[in-house]
Scaffold this active site. Structure first.
Site, PDB file in Angstrom:
ATOM      1  N   LYS A   1       0.838  -1.214   0.000  1.00 24.13           N
ATOM      2  CA  LYS A   1       0.000   0.000   0.000  1.00 24.13           C
ATOM      3  C   LYS A   1       0.867   1.256   0.000  1.00 24.13           C
ATOM      4  O   LYS A   1       0.584   2.207  -0.730  1.00 24.13           O
ATOM      5  CB  LYS A   1      -0.929  -0.036   1.225  1.00 24.13           C
ATOM      6  CG  LYS A   1      -1.889   1.132   1.309  1.00 24.13           C
ATOM      7  CD  LYS A   1      -3.168   0.756   2.018  1.00 24.13           C
ATOM      8  CE  LYS A   1      -3.046   0.679   3.525  1.00 24.13           C
ATOM      9  NZ  LYS A   1      -3.034   2.010   4.168  1.00 24.13           N
ATOM     10  N   SER A   2       1.913   1.271   0.806  1.00 20.51           N
ATOM     11  CA  SER A   2       2.764   2.468   0.883  1.00 20.51           C
ATOM     12  C   SER A   2       3.381   2.779  -0.482  1.00 20.51           C
ATOM     13  O   SER A   2       3.398   3.933  -0.933  1.00 20.51           O
ATOM     14  CB  SER A   2       3.890   2.242   1.894  1.00 20.51           C
ATOM     15  OG  SER A   2       3.378   2.108   3.189  1.00 20.51           O
TER      16      SER A   2
ATOM     17  N   ARG B   1       2.606   5.936  -3.287  1.00 20.67           N
ATOM     18  CA  ARG B   1       3.736   6.738  -3.761  1.00 20.67           C
ATOM     19  C   ARG B   1       3.933   6.621  -5.263  1.00 20.67           C
ATOM     20  O   ARG B   1       4.430   7.548  -5.905  1.00 20.67           O
ATOM     21  CB  ARG B   1       5.006   6.341  -2.987  1.00 20.67           C
ATOM     22  CG  ARG B   1       4.991   6.824  -1.520  1.00 20.67           C
ATOM     23  CD  ARG B   1       6.012   6.089  -0.678  1.00 20.67           C
ATOM     24  NE  ARG B   1       6.177   6.580   0.680  1.00 20.67           N
ATOM     25  CZ  ARG B   1       5.358   6.308   1.707  1.00 20.67           C
ATOM     26  NH1 ARG B   1       4.287   5.561   1.521  1.00 20.67           N
ATOM     27  NH2 ARG B   1       5.601   6.785   2.911  1.00 20.67           N
TER      28      ARG B   1
ATOM     29  N   SER C   1       7.126   8.754  12.344  1.00 19.21           N
ATOM     30  CA  SER C   1       6.064   8.641  11.348  1.00 19.21           C
ATOM     31  C   SER C   1       6.604   8.868   9.949  1.00 19.21           C
ATOM     32  O   SER C   1       7.094   9.952   9.626  1.00 19.21           O
ATOM     33  CB  SER C   1       4.963   9.675  11.632  1.00 19.21           C
ATOM     34  OG  SER C   1       4.151   9.842  10.487  1.00 19.21           O
TER      35      SER C   1
ATOM     36  N   GLN D   1       4.773   9.079   7.469  1.00 19.85           N
ATOM     37  CA  GLN D   1       3.858  10.004   6.783  1.00 19.85           C
ATOM     38  C   GLN D   1       4.308  11.447   6.981  1.00 19.85           C
ATOM     39  O   GLN D   1       4.280  12.246   6.037  1.00 19.85           O
ATOM     40  CB  GLN D   1       2.437   9.805   7.297  1.00 19.85           C
ATOM     41  CG  GLN D   1       1.869   8.439   6.934  1.00 19.85           C
ATOM     42  CD  GLN D   1       0.490   8.199   7.511  1.00 19.85           C
ATOM     43  OE1 GLN D   1      -0.032   9.025   8.262  1.00 19.85           O
ATOM     44  NE2 GLN D   1      -0.097   7.067   7.174  1.00 19.85           N
TER      45      GLN D   1
ATOM     46  N   ASP E   1       1.802  -1.337  11.807  1.00 22.59           N
ATOM     47  CA  ASP E   1       0.450  -1.768  11.412  1.00 22.59           C
ATOM     48  C   ASP E   1       0.160  -3.214  11.810  1.00 22.59           C
ATOM     49  O   ASP E   1      -0.941  -3.721  11.554  1.00 22.59           O
ATOM     50  CB  ASP E   1       0.281  -1.615   9.895  1.00 22.59           C
ATOM     51  CG  ASP E   1       0.279  -0.150   9.488  1.00 22.59           C
ATOM     52  OD1 ASP E   1      -0.146   0.690  10.304  1.00 22.59           O
ATOM     53  OD2 ASP E   1       0.710   0.162   8.359  1.00 22.59           O
TER      54      ASP E   1
ATOM     55  N   LYS F   1      -4.402   5.677  14.665  1.00 23.34           N
ATOM     56  CA  LYS F   1      -4.497   4.996  13.359  1.00 23.34           C
ATOM     57  C   LYS F   1      -5.940   5.077  12.861  1.00 23.34           C
ATOM     58  O   LYS F   1      -6.695   5.926  13.303  1.00 23.34           O
ATOM     59  CB  LYS F   1      -4.022   3.549  13.500  1.00 23.34           C
ATOM     60  CG  LYS F   1      -2.532   3.446  13.796  1.00 23.34           C
ATOM     61  CD  LYS F   1      -1.721   3.975  12.642  1.00 23.34           C
ATOM     62  CE  LYS F   1      -0.244   4.024  12.953  1.00 23.34           C
ATOM     63  NZ  LYS F   1       0.516   4.718  11.904  1.00 23.34           N
TER      64      LYS F   1
ATOM     65  N   ARG G   1      -6.398   1.951  17.827  1.00 25.42           N
ATOM     66  CA  ARG G   1      -6.176   0.507  17.688  1.00 25.42           C
ATOM     67  C   ARG G   1      -5.875  -0.174  19.014  1.00 25.42           C
ATOM     68  O   ARG G   1      -6.146  -1.364  19.155  1.00 25.42           O
ATOM     69  CB  ARG G   1      -5.027   0.228  16.707  1.00 25.42           C
ATOM     70  CG  ARG G   1      -5.494   0.233  15.300  1.00 25.42           C
ATOM     71  CD  ARG G   1      -4.488  -0.317  14.322  1.00 25.42           C
ATOM     72  NE  ARG G   1      -5.056  -0.157  12.988  1.00 25.42           N
ATOM     73  CZ  ARG G   1      -4.367   0.020  11.883  1.00 25.42           C
ATOM     74  NH1 ARG G   1      -3.065   0.044  11.928  1.00 25.42           N
ATOM     75  NH2 ARG G   1      -4.990   0.148  10.728  1.00 25.42           N
TER      76      ARG G   1
ATOM     77  N   ARG H   1      -7.707  -3.288   9.517  1.00 28.51           N
ATOM     78  CA  ARG H   1      -6.803  -4.238  10.166  1.00 28.51           C
ATOM     79  C   ARG H   1      -7.435  -4.861  11.417  1.00 28.51           C
ATOM     80  O   ARG H   1      -7.102  -5.983  11.784  1.00 28.51           O
ATOM     81  CB  ARG H   1      -5.460  -3.582  10.479  1.00 28.51           C
ATOM     82  CG  ARG H   1      -4.749  -3.104   9.210  1.00 28.51           C
ATOM     83  CD  ARG H   1      -3.277  -2.920   9.383  1.00 28.51           C
ATOM     84  NE  ARG H   1      -2.759  -2.004   8.377  1.00 28.51           N
ATOM     85  CZ  ARG H   1      -2.456  -2.345   7.122  1.00 28.51           C
ATOM     86  NH1 ARG H   1      -2.627  -3.585   6.708  1.00 28.51           N
ATOM     87  NH2 ARG H   1      -2.003  -1.442   6.274  1.00 28.51           N
TER      88      ARG H   1
END
Ligand code: S3P
Length: 449
Positions: free
Chosen positions: A29-30, A34, A176, A178, A329, A356, A360, A405
């Site tokens: 996914k990352s 990108r 992070s 992100q 994750d 998240k 979570r 998740r």
């Protein structure tokens, strides 16, 4: 606009046959997010193979289109992106709706915010709860204007960018990728050098892809576990080919399923083995898991392997806080594995889990309660006292809080509990792993949903 108010799709799972066979999980996914973003910011054509066609990534693709990219799907997982280049973004017409996607929205704040356009970001009920100040603070230092924001620095929010951003040096307040990535992407439209300092190294896909597309990036160690990353601004990014490796965060679900369902023996093909993503495998090996990395090879600049996983007797371990970035994750599914282990597993330093797709830490604890697993939260640590064998299961449907998740973790748990497990909503699984249920069924799992 989506607000996560669509019909909930309950799902359930129960114990059955051993899991057998081979499978390939969708693309990471990352890297998929990108791929779209680098495609947009490049001159020429980017060709992607193995793209994750989950809802999160498709939202990023839509946003990239709204900012000027020409994007076409050539076949399953095969996409072409014709970009506009750094500085070439066009004014988007509507709101950029990122649905459930934290990564897509935060990285795109760095992209759109660093250009002279006005862009409004929004998302579903989960995204509307997530903190965006961590992204906005450094962007404001770079000259980005926050025109409006929902209370507490949340979406919906509107950014207006300058003609070019001011290069900064910034130490991230949380581990992070992100935050790091949003700053580096904004630094692409800066006339100088942008430096991000992180106290603990986080996934490095942005740095790797910056280089792959032609930017100059220097990475130096910082302190004991950190890094300092410096980007030379305003490079000319050139469209490139990308092969997206299998997502280790998705592979985690069949992997743990095979460990806890007696008699299982499966192979998960083409899983990315980037060391900044393999904290779960390290931990499971310490717990006594039978996981063999076969056929290790390099694919598109990342190392990948086929993972042979056989059901195993697990024992409890302490997972140090320093490992969290490499498995951030994977804690929900590790908590599931720990429930079946002999002894206590202490997962340290999980404060980032509270922000998240759901809180979570609370969501995992509530699910463990339903399943009758003995556990505690001690500050930022989650402590699971394993049953050393089958767990009761049953209980009320686990509340997933729009978190893919949480849904997948407790569906995996139900494959080895004495009583079946249910989750209140499996719809969000489509954000990251749309083929989860059919692939698990092919291995022999009994999952309805
Ligand atoms: C991601 C970074 C992580 C992770 C997310 C994907 C990325 O978030 O949880 O699923 O692609 O950069 P944080 O940066 O908030 O830890």
């Amino acid at each position: 606009m989506s607000h996560g108010n669509g019909p909930a799709t309950p799902a359930g799972s129960r114990a059955g046959a051993a899991l057998k066979g081979r499978l390939r999980v969708p693309g990471d996914k990352s890297i998929s997010h990108r791929s779209m973003i680098f495609g947009l910011l490049s001159i020429g054509e980017t060709r992607v193979e193995g793209l994750l066609e989950g809802d999160d990534v498709l939202r990023t693709a839509e946003a990239c289109k709204a900012l000027g990219a020409h994007i076409t799907r050539e076949g399953p997982g095969r996409w072409r992106i014709r970009g506009v280049g750094i500085g070439g973004l066009t004014q988007p017409e509507g709101v950029l709706d990122f649905g459930n996607a934290g990564t897509g929205s935060r990285l795109m704040m760095g992209v759109a915010g660093s250009h002279p356009v006005t862009a409004t970001f929004d998302g579903d009920a989960s995204l509307r709860k997530r903190p965006m100040r961590r992204i906005l603070d450094p962007l404001v230092k770079m000259g980005v204007q926050v025109v409006s924001e929902a209370e507490g620095g949340r979406v919906p929010l509107t950014l207006r960018g300058p003609r070019e951003t001011v290069p900064i040096t910034y130490e991230t307040p949380a581990a992070s990728a992100q935050i790091k990535s949003a700053i580096l992407l904004a630094g692409l439209n800066s006339p100088g050098r942008t430096t991000v300092v992180e106290r603990e190294a986080t996934r490095d896909h942005t740095e790797r892809m910056l280089r792959h597309f032609g930017a100059s990036v220097e990475v130096a160690p910082h302190g004991q576990d950190g890094r300092s990353i410096t980007l030379q601004g305003q490079p000319e990014l050139r469209g490139s080919d990308i092969v997206v490796p299998g997502d280790p965060s998705s592979a985690a679900f069949p992997l743990v399923a095979a460990l806890i369902v007696p008699g299982s023996d499966i192979v998960i093909e083409g899983v990315m083995m980037n060391p900044l993503r393999t904290g779960l495998i390290t931990t499971l090996l310490e717990m006594g898991a039978s996981i063999e990395a076969l056929n290790e090879r390099d694919e598109g600049g990342e190392s990948v392997a086929d993972l042979r996983v056989r059901s195993s007797r697990l024992r409890g371990v302490t997972v140090p806080a320093g490992r969290a970035p490499a498995m951030i994750d994977e804690y929900p599914i590790l908590a599931v594995a720990a429930s079946f282990a002999q002894g206590t597993t202490r997962m340290q330093g999980l404060h980032e889990l509270r922000v998240k797709e759901s809180d979570r830490l609370a969501a995992v604890a509530a699910g463990l309660d339903e399943a009758g697993v003995d556990h505690e939260i001690d500050g930022d640590d989650l402590i699971v006292h394993g049953a050393g064998g089958p767990v009761r299961g049953g209980g009320n449907p686990v509340a997933t809080h729009l978190d893919h998740r949480i849904a997948m973790a407790f569906l995996v748990m139900g494959l080895a509990t004495r009583e079946p497990m249910t989750v209140d909503d499996g719809a969000m699984i489509a954000t990251s792993f749309p083929t989860f249920i059919p692939l698990m069924r092919e291995l022999g799992a009994t999952i309805d949903g």
